[in-house]
Motif scaffolding. Sequence first.
Motif, PDB file in Angstrom:
ATOM      1  N   ASN A  59       0.797  -1.225   0.000  1.00  0.00           N
ATOM      2  CA  ASN A  59       0.000   0.000   0.000  1.00  0.00           C
ATOM      3  C   ASN A  59       0.826   1.270   0.000  1.00  0.00           C
ATOM      4  O   ASN A  59       0.288   2.362  -0.219  1.00  0.00           O
ATOM      5  CB  ASN A  59      -0.937   0.012   1.209  1.00  0.00           C
ATOM      6  CG  ASN A  59      -1.995  -1.080   1.122  1.00  0.00           C
ATOM      7  OD1 ASN A  59      -2.570  -1.305   0.058  1.00  0.00           O
ATOM      8  ND2 ASN A  59      -2.226  -1.760   2.231  1.00  0.00           N
ATOM      9  N   GLU A  60       2.129   1.146   0.230  1.00  0.00           N
ATOM     10  CA  GLU A  60       3.003   2.321   0.219  1.00  0.00           C
ATOM     11  C   GLU A  60       4.354   1.936  -0.378  1.00  0.00           C
ATOM     12  O   GLU A  60       5.005   1.006   0.089  1.00  0.00           O
ATOM     13  CB  GLU A  60       3.194   2.875   1.634  1.00  0.00           C
ATOM     14  CG  GLU A  60       4.025   4.151   1.662  1.00  0.00           C
ATOM     15  CD  GLU A  60       4.153   4.739   3.055  1.00  0.00           C
ATOM     16  OE1 GLU A  60       4.843   5.760   3.218  1.00  0.00           O
ATOM     17  OE2 GLU A  60       3.559   4.166   4.003  1.00  0.00           O
ATOM     18  N   LEU A  61       4.762   2.648  -1.416  1.00  0.00           N
ATOM     19  CA  LEU A  61       6.030   2.370  -2.080  1.00  0.00           C
ATOM     20  C   LEU A  61       7.188   2.946  -1.277  1.00  0.00           C
ATOM     21  O   LEU A  61       7.046   3.971  -0.603  1.00  0.00           O
ATOM     22  CB  LEU A  61       6.031   2.967  -3.490  1.00  0.00           C
ATOM     23  CG  LEU A  61       4.854   2.605  -4.398  1.00  0.00           C
ATOM     24  CD1 LEU A  61       5.092   3.144  -5.804  1.00  0.00           C
ATOM     25  CD2 LEU A  61       4.642   1.103  -4.432  1.00  0.00           C
ATOM     26  N   LYS A  62       8.346   2.292  -1.382  1.00  0.00           N
ATOM     27  CA  LYS A  62       9.535   2.737  -0.674  1.00  0.00           C
ATOM     28  C   LYS A  62      10.702   2.869  -1.643  1.00  0.00           C
ATOM     29  O   LYS A  62      10.814   2.109  -2.609  1.00  0.00           O
ATOM     30  CB  LYS A  62       9.896   1.756   0.445  1.00  0.00           C
ATOM     31  CG  LYS A  62       8.846   1.674   1.542  1.00  0.00           C
ATOM     32  CD  LYS A  62       9.264   0.718   2.655  1.00  0.00           C
ATOM     33  CE  LYS A  62       8.219   0.647   3.748  1.00  0.00           C
ATOM     34  NZ  LYS A  62       8.604  -0.287   4.842  1.00  0.00           N
ATOM     35  N   VAL A  63      11.566   3.825  -1.382  1.00  0.00           N
ATOM     36  CA  VAL A  63      12.737   4.072  -2.222  1.00  0.00           C
ATOM     37  C   VAL A  63      13.654   2.855  -2.211  1.00  0.00           C
ATOM     38  O   VAL A  63      13.860   2.224  -1.169  1.00  0.00           O
ATOM     39  CB  VAL A  63      13.512   5.313  -1.726  1.00  0.00           C
ATOM     40  CG1 VAL A  63      14.817   5.480  -2.500  1.00  0.00           C
ATOM     41  CG2 VAL A  63      12.664   6.564  -1.871  1.00  0.00           C
ATOM     42  N   GLY A  64      14.174   2.517  -3.386  1.00  0.00           N
ATOM     43  CA  GLY A  64      15.117   1.415  -3.504  1.00  0.00           C
ATOM     44  C   GLY A  64      14.483   0.057  -3.697  1.00  0.00           C
ATOM     45  O   GLY A  64      15.183  -0.956  -3.747  1.00  0.00           O
ATOM     46  N   GLN A  65      13.146   0.021  -3.834  1.00  0.00           N
ATOM     47  CA  GLN A  65      12.452  -1.253  -3.973  1.00  0.00           C
ATOM     48  C   GLN A  65      11.878  -1.415  -5.376  1.00  0.00           C
ATOM     49  O   GLN A  65      11.758  -0.455  -6.134  1.00  0.00           O
ATOM     50  CB  GLN A  65      11.321  -1.346  -2.946  1.00  0.00           C
ATOM     51  CG  GLN A  65      11.791  -1.258  -1.505  1.00  0.00           C
ATOM     52  CD  GLN A  65      12.738  -2.385  -1.135  1.00  0.00           C
ATOM     53  OE1 GLN A  65      12.471  -3.557  -1.422  1.00  0.00           O
ATOM     54  NE2 GLN A  65      13.851  -2.044  -0.509  1.00  0.00           N
ATOM     55  N   SER A  66      11.513  -2.645  -5.698  1.00  0.00           N
ATOM     56  CA  SER A  66      10.874  -2.959  -6.965  1.00  0.00           C
ATOM     57  C   SER A  66       9.515  -3.597  -6.698  1.00  0.00           C
ATOM     58  O   SER A  66       9.349  -4.330  -5.716  1.00  0.00           O
ATOM     59  CB  SER A  66      11.740  -3.919  -7.793  1.00  0.00           C
ATOM     60  OG  SER A  66      12.978  -3.329  -8.128  1.00  0.00           O
TER      61      SER A  66
END
Length: 234
Positions: A59-66
Amino acid sequence: MTSSNDDYGISLLEHTLGKDWQSYFDVCLFLARKPGFFTEPDPTKRPFLDIKNKSLIVNELKVGQSYSQGNIDYLMKFINKSTDKTNAKVMYIGDSLRSDIFPPSQYANWTTVAILEEMKHEGIMGYEDDDEPSSKKCKMSPQNVLEHEMIVSKQWGSFFVEKKQENVEHIHEGFVAMNTLWGYFIKTHATFAIPQLEYISDLPIEYRFHTFSHPDTNVGGFYPSVPKPLQEFL
């Protein structure tokens, strides 16, 4: 962002950029299933999924992830939070008018840059092959030769414009003379268009492009110049 599956996309990224490919991006999106990524108004119907556990909804995107799949609503929340903006501006570059240019322009109001190989194949005014750096020249494999012959075939004519007909008054001049279906999508939904990404990769960040919505010259939003089939309309 790509509509390709993550296994294929990651393999391609590793081959192109190396094992540390993810360090080049803040976030990577696979199997985006464009144009639905932009057009579905209910984000819960197109959630982001964890790249390793496809049954896990994110539900929430994070920096450095795919991530896999997803929707424009959650992506814009991530971009606004990351840039500390309430309405961040986004420029999207793609080579599909159907998936990369029309949807983000129509539904997300993004700036869109169309990569049009047809510019290269049909020719660019004042820009001959001999003037190009080797990095911008197409490698003419047998497959590329066949593709070139199909694109420039007289059977269906130019990608950009139907030729003038005798005894018919043509009101539109310059780039607005594009009267094919794809020409309409270009001038209506692309901010500007280029034949290959390499044409702008060496330009300074502050370079100002002519656009289709606010053309300052006859080239409209074409960079570095207008396709040759349009030259008779200038």
